[in-house]
Enzyme design. Sequence first.
Site, PDB file in Angstrom:
ATOM      1  N   PRO A  42      81.548  18.162 -37.257  1.00  0.00           N
ATOM      2  CA  PRO A  42      80.556  18.972 -37.975  1.00  0.00           C
ATOM      3  C   PRO A  42      79.563  19.633 -37.044  1.00  0.00           C
ATOM      4  O   PRO A  42      79.123  20.762 -37.282  1.00  0.00           O
ATOM      5  CB  PRO A  42      79.861  17.943 -38.893  1.00  0.00           C
ATOM      6  CG  PRO A  42      80.848  16.829 -39.030  1.00  0.00           C
ATOM      7  CD  PRO A  42      81.568  16.762 -37.723  1.00  0.00           C
ATOM      8  N   GLU A  43      79.167  18.950 -35.978  1.00  0.00           N
ATOM      9  CA  GLU A  43      78.238  19.485 -34.993  1.00  0.00           C
ATOM     10  C   GLU A  43      78.906  19.440 -33.625  1.00  0.00           C
ATOM     11  O   GLU A  43      79.872  18.700 -33.410  1.00  0.00           O
ATOM     12  CB  GLU A  43      76.936  18.672 -34.963  1.00  0.00           C
ATOM     13  CG  GLU A  43      76.181  18.658 -36.288  1.00  0.00           C
ATOM     14  CD  GLU A  43      75.670  20.047 -36.666  1.00  0.00           C
ATOM     15  OE1 GLU A  43      75.418  20.863 -35.747  1.00  0.00           O
ATOM     16  OE2 GLU A  43      75.534  20.321 -37.875  1.00  0.00           O
ATOM     17  N   PRO A 171      84.240  25.320  12.978  1.00  0.00           N
ATOM     18  CA  PRO A 171      83.789  25.851  14.266  1.00  0.00           C
ATOM     19  C   PRO A 171      83.993  24.941  15.467  1.00  0.00           C
ATOM     20  O   PRO A 171      83.842  25.382  16.596  1.00  0.00           O
ATOM     21  CB  PRO A 171      82.298  26.087  14.033  1.00  0.00           C
ATOM     22  CG  PRO A 171      81.926  25.044  13.025  1.00  0.00           C
ATOM     23  CD  PRO A 171      83.112  24.931  12.111  1.00  0.00           C
ATOM     24  N   ASP A 194      96.160  25.804  17.720  1.00  0.00           N
ATOM     25  CA  ASP A 194      95.789  26.615  18.871  1.00  0.00           C
ATOM     26  C   ASP A 194      94.575  25.990  19.543  1.00  0.00           C
ATOM     27  O   ASP A 194      94.064  24.962  19.090  1.00  0.00           O
ATOM     28  CB  ASP A 194      95.530  28.068  18.477  1.00  0.00           C
ATOM     29  CG  ASP A 194      94.472  28.218  17.391  1.00  0.00           C
ATOM     30  OD1 ASP A 194      94.620  29.115  16.554  1.00  0.00           O
ATOM     31  OD2 ASP A 194      93.497  27.427  17.369  1.00  0.00           O
ATOM     32  N   LYS A 216      96.137  29.598  23.652  1.00  0.00           N
ATOM     33  CA  LYS A 216      95.931  30.038  25.018  1.00  0.00           C
ATOM     34  C   LYS A 216      95.098  29.009  25.767  1.00  0.00           C
ATOM     35  O   LYS A 216      94.146  28.446  25.231  1.00  0.00           O
ATOM     36  CB  LYS A 216      95.200  31.386  25.026  1.00  0.00           C
ATOM     37  CG  LYS A 216      94.962  31.961  26.403  1.00  0.00           C
ATOM     38  CD  LYS A 216      94.248  33.299  26.287  1.00  0.00           C
ATOM     39  CE  LYS A 216      93.997  33.912  27.652  1.00  0.00           C
ATOM     40  NZ  LYS A 216      93.295  35.215  27.554  1.00  0.00           N
ATOM     41  N   GLY A 247      91.149  27.597  14.230  1.00  0.00           N
ATOM     42  CA  GLY A 247      89.708  27.482  14.337  1.00  0.00           C
ATOM     43  C   GLY A 247      88.987  28.339  13.315  1.00  0.00           C
ATOM     44  O   GLY A 247      89.482  29.374  12.884  1.00  0.00           O
ATOM     45  N   GLY A 248      87.791  27.899  12.927  1.00  0.00           N
ATOM     46  CA  GLY A 248      86.994  28.660  11.969  1.00  0.00           C
ATOM     47  C   GLY A 248      87.684  28.791  10.632  1.00  0.00           C
ATOM     48  O   GLY A 248      88.178  27.812  10.061  1.00  0.00           O
ATOM     49  N   ASP A 249      87.723  30.014  10.124  1.00  0.00           N
ATOM     50  CA  ASP A 249      88.421  30.315   8.867  1.00  0.00           C
ATOM     51  C   ASP A 249      89.643  31.168   9.192  1.00  0.00           C
ATOM     52  O   ASP A 249      89.547  32.125   9.960  1.00  0.00           O
ATOM     53  CB  ASP A 249      87.493  31.076   7.912  1.00  0.00           C
ATOM     54  CG  ASP A 249      88.168  31.384   6.589  1.00  0.00           C
ATOM     55  OD1 ASP A 249      87.986  30.599   5.643  1.00  0.00           O
ATOM     56  OD2 ASP A 249      88.893  32.399   6.513  1.00  0.00           O
ATOM     57  N   THR A 277      83.592  29.309   8.683  1.00  0.00           N
ATOM     58  CA  THR A 277      83.768  30.296   9.739  1.00  0.00           C
ATOM     59  C   THR A 277      82.722  30.144  10.835  1.00  0.00           C
ATOM     60  O   THR A 277      81.523  29.975  10.566  1.00  0.00           O
ATOM     61  CB  THR A 277      83.734  31.730   9.182  1.00  0.00           C
ATOM     62  OG1 THR A 277      83.793  32.643  10.276  1.00  0.00           O
ATOM     63  CG2 THR A 277      82.466  32.008   8.391  1.00  0.00           C
ATOM     64  N   MET A 326      84.947  36.369  20.128  1.00  0.00           N
ATOM     65  CA  MET A 326      85.856  36.662  21.241  1.00  0.00           C
ATOM     66  C   MET A 326      85.363  37.861  22.048  1.00  0.00           C
ATOM     67  O   MET A 326      86.128  38.743  22.422  1.00  0.00           O
ATOM     68  CB  MET A 326      87.282  36.918  20.714  1.00  0.00           C
ATOM     69  CG  MET A 326      87.845  35.760  19.907  1.00  0.00           C
ATOM     70  SD  MET A 326      89.362  36.158  19.001  1.00  0.00           S
ATOM     71  CE  MET A 326      88.704  37.192  17.676  1.00  0.00           C
ATOM     72  N   GLY A 355      80.105  26.321  20.309  1.00  0.00           N
ATOM     73  CA  GLY A 355      79.192  25.979  19.221  1.00  0.00           C
ATOM     74  C   GLY A 355      79.609  24.773  18.408  1.00  0.00           C
ATOM     75  O   GLY A 355      80.785  24.538  18.176  1.00  0.00           O
TER      76      GLY A 355
END
Length: 407
Positions: A42-43, A171, A194, A216, A247-249, A277, A326, A355
């Site tokens: 009902p409610e 990172p 990598d 690398k 690495g990162g995103d 990222t 980079m 970082g």
Amino acid sequence: MTALFGLDLKDRRVLVAGAGHVASRRIKRFLAEGADVHVVSPEASDDVRRLAQHGDLEWRARTVEEADLDGAWFVLAATDDAAVNDAVAAWAEARRVFCIDASDATNGTARQAALSRHGDLAVGVISTDRPDPARIRAVRDAVAAHIDAGAVDLRRRRSGHGRVILVGSGPGDPGLVTVRGRQALAEADVVVTDRLGTTELLVTVPYDVEVVNVGKSPDRHPVPQDEINRILVSHAQQGRTVVRLKGGDPFVLGRGGEEVHACLEAGVPVEVVPGVTSALSVPARAGIPVTQRGLSTAVLVTSGHAGADATSVAAMTHGTTVVVLMGVAALPDIVAAGLAGGAPGTTPVAIIESGTTADERVTHGTLDDIVLIAGETGVKPPAIIVIGNVSRPDLLASEVAATPRRE
């Protein structure tokens, strides 16, 4: 004795009698499973009303009737009247439809597990005796934390279709990888990494997981992108779960889109796990906000491989924060282009090496002198270059000093 089973409720009718606090919480769970949810009450709570308005469920504003169970695969009796809940449970049992009785779990034929998800696995905990929701949630949370920390081997034991999981490792600090990223590593038969992938994360990988380094290093050239694509597809086609650790995103100057395209073109299922990222997180960890009220309301992320293109020069000239990934080798060209384009020589510049790791180092200067300073201090990659007023070394200190104290 209570048995634990997994039920597939996707597109199947689930009847919920009641629409209060308890029902609302469980309704969200049913919707997350893709169930066809019908609510009779009902409610209704504000949550249920909104879900009904959006078309996520059907709500009938009246008391529940036995005929409401027609076509139902599963029933939740969660009204505020125990007698009504018991009656719904009895109707369900007579129709051989599983039912949770929220008033008295022992009176129903089903119990809802406290659930946690880890990739393509779900772990559930239930009470086999008197219901104790707080207890099963505590156990669920402890087990989930253990799994998500990478402490459990989640690899498939039966051979099947291979797949690729593209994971952004963040990172550098292993604590900044996402929960799903850790889960994916625990599922991996092969890790393709990598140099910028968080190497500390590989410590948690079992010894018999194959690790392929395609990055690398000072004495080794990187593996060409076409070969990386071939490696990913080849391992997946052998029925393996392949984690591509980047690495990162993966989609921020990481060529992740090319790897996804190669997998899809070969018919290999692929999942993308976004990462934190480095373009934003490395400056943040170093105390540099890439946007700051009164200084910069926009940020441009670019690659040093592209040099200082017209867009980057325009951004430097107009006070937009420019973050260069980079870019150590290209720093002299980037600075020269910025100055030639009209950027003030006093524009602050910060270079953050390694970082978020123990080797992090920040070098400050301006467009006029950063090339000289970087040469004298021996700045080396990997590094993030931040150009703009947000890079002032005294920025956060001055902001803190200017903030009124509250007694």
